[in-house]
Design an enzyme around this catalytic site. Structure first.
Site, PDB file in Angstrom:
ATOM      1  N   ASP A   1      11.678  86.399 -22.957  1.00 41.65           N
ATOM      2  CA  ASP A   1      12.839  85.547 -22.659  1.00 41.65           C
ATOM      3  C   ASP A   1      12.977  85.324 -21.157  1.00 41.65           C
ATOM      4  OD1 ASP A   1      15.145  84.112 -23.170  1.00 41.65           O
ATOM      5  OD2 ASP A   1      16.144  85.721 -24.285  1.00 41.65           O
TER       6      ASP A   1
ATOM      7  N   ASP B   1      18.587  77.795 -28.741  1.00 44.25           N
ATOM      8  CA  ASP B   1      19.587  78.771 -29.163  1.00 44.25           C
ATOM      9  C   ASP B   1      20.577  78.141 -30.132  1.00 44.25           C
ATOM     10  OD1 ASP B   1      18.712  81.051 -28.013  1.00 44.25           O
ATOM     11  OD2 ASP B   1      20.093  81.031 -26.316  1.00 44.25           O
TER      12      ASP B   1
HETATM   13  C1  DGJ Z   1      18.620  84.130 -25.193  1.00 51.70           C
HETATM   14  C2  DGJ Z   1      17.716  83.857 -26.352  1.00 51.70           C
HETATM   15  O1  DGJ Z   1      17.475  82.504 -26.485  1.00 51.70           O
HETATM   16  C3  DGJ Z   1      18.340  84.453 -27.594  1.00 51.70           C
HETATM   17  O2  DGJ Z   1      17.576  84.146 -28.729  1.00 51.70           O
HETATM   18  C4  DGJ Z   1      18.465  85.941 -27.415  1.00 51.70           C
HETATM   19  O3  DGJ Z   1      17.193  86.511 -27.332  1.00 51.70           O
HETATM   20  C5  DGJ Z   1      19.274  86.244 -26.166  1.00 51.70           C
HETATM   21  N1  DGJ Z   1      18.770  85.566 -25.021  1.00 51.70           N
HETATM   22  C6  DGJ Z   1      19.293  87.718 -25.895  1.00 51.70           C
HETATM   23  O4  DGJ Z   1      19.932  88.015 -24.730  1.00 51.70           O
END
Ligand code: DGJ
Length: 717
Positions: A476, A538
């Site tokens: 991430d 997201d």
């Molecule tokens: C952002 C990501 O896009 C989410 O899927 C998740 O992993 C969060 N970060 C976790 O902090």
């Protein structure tokens, strides 16, 4: 052999690059030594007549009125230059003139940068230019992937002088189009709203978009399509440009005063100091041409990225369950084991532990602390990771012969000030002298341009992967870059980041790597070289996802997207949609999964999950490797539809959706595309029906509710 059948024909005066349906032609202007573009479009053969010289009238001169291949700055072309160099004397004038060329087989790599690759199917032309006043050389490298109608270009500058210069900007590609009406298509958005298709008129002046965030970003994807106003999804000329780079970039589309349209694509914020003897190479830009509309360029890009960009394109994409939307930061050993058991009972093959598992002195129990300290939180995981992973990977998956696999989330480029790492190495973060360090999500960005930071990340992640049976990593990246210490530090960061990706993905080739940047914030071709899939957004709401996934698919193959069924009401939009609709949308992605707590589902929904997993697994090989035909777009129709056809044409799967109910009204038919008109196909076991019937009359299905959906299988008989 005619020029059209030769992939590359060159004689030092004119240059001809040919794919099956594309030609790219340029020549050396005999008076100036400047490279002039003649054509980028459908195949042409034979000589090109000499056009009348443009009338030079008014106060802009010849350089501003011609189609230039590598427009340097400061000599009377007032459009956006492809290269701007601050010379040792301080000015920014350059004069690159043709010097030589060579043709090589295959596709050379780009040192330190991700790049497409190919052997027999690729041929490369390198054209050298020279600025005799500054002793700088420019090399323009063109690779033709002829069966895909793709031409990939990069540029490099070598300093043969004994003085330093600064490369202020260097476009990877510049194309000057003739006087024609154009529209441009880009993918714009924001967090949780990525890749929305934006189509607008190309008008006089410069229209540019890009990213200043230090990464490719949610805001604008490094992709542009240029089309005629009459071009549609399936018909008409379309040109696509896709930059293989993950840092800040700029795409300029400039319609100059003479009506010529210039497209310029490249990294920005370069300001790269080039010492005597050094070379700077730009990232490469893929260009593609099709007469079959936007869909045509998409399918070529998809094949190129699947076969000539991704280092690995695993066929095994296990159905996964990710802990994030189900548990957020509330994870520990017992909860993970419970989640694993519930998942395996439904047929899930891989459990992914998302954020919240690490940090000792600064435990990661919220987003306030812990990033940088890649050791398991001892309160939550008293035995560490290995025993947990052993327990989880011993769990048998229901209705299958396999046991569960385990994956993990990391965000290695970041650090919370509340962490041991930051206490020890405050200088490792991007910062600008005494200016305050801007926090976003309570975190700062490690400077990946520093070798010691690269080494720390490589070691930390290697330790995790060597210490337990982990076969999937979600990488991430949750904020933009601020306080970049020098103008060139963004590019240095990106080079450092690619080095880290390269080492880790080579060291752990059996791990399935997924990129993520708060969703699709770094969904770009550069990432795909190392990580074959990316968490698309997201926003897990199924309706929003149709727009996001269809938009993303303009440039990127479905195999590179990840989609999950999440709970309802949806956490981002509050919308409730049926489980099958959510599942059907998610299974249009190469990586299909769930992101919820199974025990919190309603009984009937939970009972339906094994069947939906079986369906996803049946669909997956076709989605992963097939060609995608966007049959109708969510921006234009209440019935978005997509067809995936296997590369051999023997199997296909149709996804057909209804967004709102249509009361007391006949249903439209869905006309398929891309089939063999002469062939016969079984449609969900019915028929066989002819390809011509399926494409020219189409199928009809009846829906009565909103958020209705249908998945249909076709088999050629
Ligand atoms: C952002 C990501 O896009 C989410 O899927 C998740 O992993 C969060 N970060 C976790 O902090």
């Amino acid at each position: 052999m005619t020029e059209a059948t030769q992939t590359i024909a060159a004689d030092g005066h004119s240059f001809s690059l040919n794919g099956h349906n594309v030609s790219y032609r340029f020549h050396v202007d005999k008076d100036t030594g400047d490279l002039r573009l003649d054509h980028f479009g459908g195949s042409i053969t034979g000589p090109i007549p000499t056009d009348p010289e443009p009338v030079v009238d008014g106060w802009t001169g010849m350089p501003d009125r011609v189609r230039r291949e590598f427009p340097d700055a400061g000599r009377g072309d007032f459009r956006v230059p492809a290269v701007r160099i601050r010379q040792a004397e301080g000015h920014t004038v350059s004069a690159f003139k043709y010097r030589s060329y060579k043709v090589v087989d295959g596709k050379p790599g780009l040192s330190g940068l991700p790049a497409t690759f190919g052997s027999e199917e690729a041929k490369t032309l390198v054209v050298s230019l020279y600025d005799e006043y500054s002793d700088l050389e420019a090399a323009l490298t063109y690779t033709v992937f002829s069966d895909l109608d793709v031409i990939v270009r990069s540029a490099s500058i070598t300093n043969s002088s004994d003085k330093s210069v600064t490369i202020e900007s260097l476009a990877s590609l510049n194309v000057d189009f003739p006087v024609e009406e154009f529209e441009m298509i880009g993918l714009r958005g924001d967090w949780a709203r990525e890749a929305h298709r934006q189509r607008r008129k190309v008008d006089y002046g410069v229209q540019s978009f890009g990213s200043m965030t230090g990464f490719s970003s949610h805001l604008h994807n490094p992709f542009l399509a240029l089309v005629h106003p009459s071009t549609t999804e399936s018909q008409g000329e379309a040109w696509g440009f896709s930059l293989v780079y993950s840092g800040s970039f700029t795409i300029h589309v400039e319609k100059g005063s003479q009506g010529l349209t210039r497209v310029s694509v490249g990294a920005n914020q370069l300001s790269w100091s080039l010492k005597a003897g050094e070379t700077l190479t730009s990232p490469e830009c893929v260009s593609v041409y099709s007469v079959n509309g936007v869909g045509g360029i998409s399918r070529s890009l998809h094949r190129l990225y699947r076969n000539h960009l991704m280092k690995t394109s695993p066929q095994d994409r296990p159905v996964l369950l990710n802990s994030w939307e189900g548990l957020y930061f509330n994870i520990d050993q017992d909860r993970m084991i419970k989640l694993a058991e519930e998942s395996a009972a439904l047929g899930v093959k891989l459990l992914v532990m998302d954020d919240g598992w690490f940090g000792k002195d600064y435990p990661r129990t919220s987003d306030a602390a812990g990033l940088g300290d890649w050791i398991p939180n001892p309160d939550r995981f008293p035995d560490g990771l290995a025993p947990l992973v052993d327990k989880i990977t011993a769990i048998k998956v229901a209705n299958s012969s396999v046991t569960l696999r385990f994956g993990i989330w990391v965000e290695p480029e970041m650090v919370n000030p509340q962490s041991s790492l930051y206490q020890q190495h405050p200088d490792w973060v991007l910062h600008a002298g005494r200016y305050p360090r801007t926090e976003q999500r309570n975190q700062l960005v490690l400077n990946l341009g520093l070798p010691e930071v690269q080494e720390y990340i490589i070691t930390s992640i290697s330790t995790i992967l060597n210490g337990a049976d982990i076969t999937y990593v979600k990488w991430d990246h949750n904020r933009g870059l601020a306080e970049i210490p020098s103008p060139s530090a963004n590019h240095a960061y990106i080079l450092g980041m690619y080095h880290v990706f390269d080492v880790l993905t080579s060291r752990f080739p059996d791990v399935l790597w997924e990129g993520c940047a708060s969703g699709g914030g770094r969904f770009d071709p550069g990432i795909l070289q190392y990580f074959p899939q990316v968490w698309t957004s997201d926003d897990s709401d199924a309706v929003e996802r149709i727009f996001i996934q269809f938009g993303t698919s303009i440039a990127y193959p479905a195999s590179s997207m990840a989609g999950h069924i999440s709970s309802v009401p949806n956490h981002q939009t509050g919308r409730t949609t049926p489980l099958t609709f959510r599942a059907h949308i998610a299974m249009m992605c190469g990586s299909f999964g769930l992101e919820l707590v199974p025990s919190e589902m309603k009984d009937d929904e939970k009972k339906a999950i094994p069947g939906l997993i079986a369906l996803a697994e049946r669909v997956n090989p076709i989605v992963l490797n097939g060609d995608m035909w966007r049959l109708s777009l969510p921006e234009e129709s209440n019935w978005p539809a997509a067809l995936f056809i296997s590369e051999d044409g023997n199997e296909a799967v149709l996804f057909f959706f209804q967004l709102s109910p249509l009361v007391n009204h006949a249903m439209p038919r869905v006309k398929l595309q891309g089939l063999d008109g002469q062939a016969m196909y079984r449609v969900d076991g019915q028929g066989p029906f002819s390809g011509s019937m399926l494409m020219n009359l189409g199928l009809q299905y009846s829906f009565t509710t909103d958020y209705a959906s249908k998945v249909v299988f076709l088999e050629r008989v």
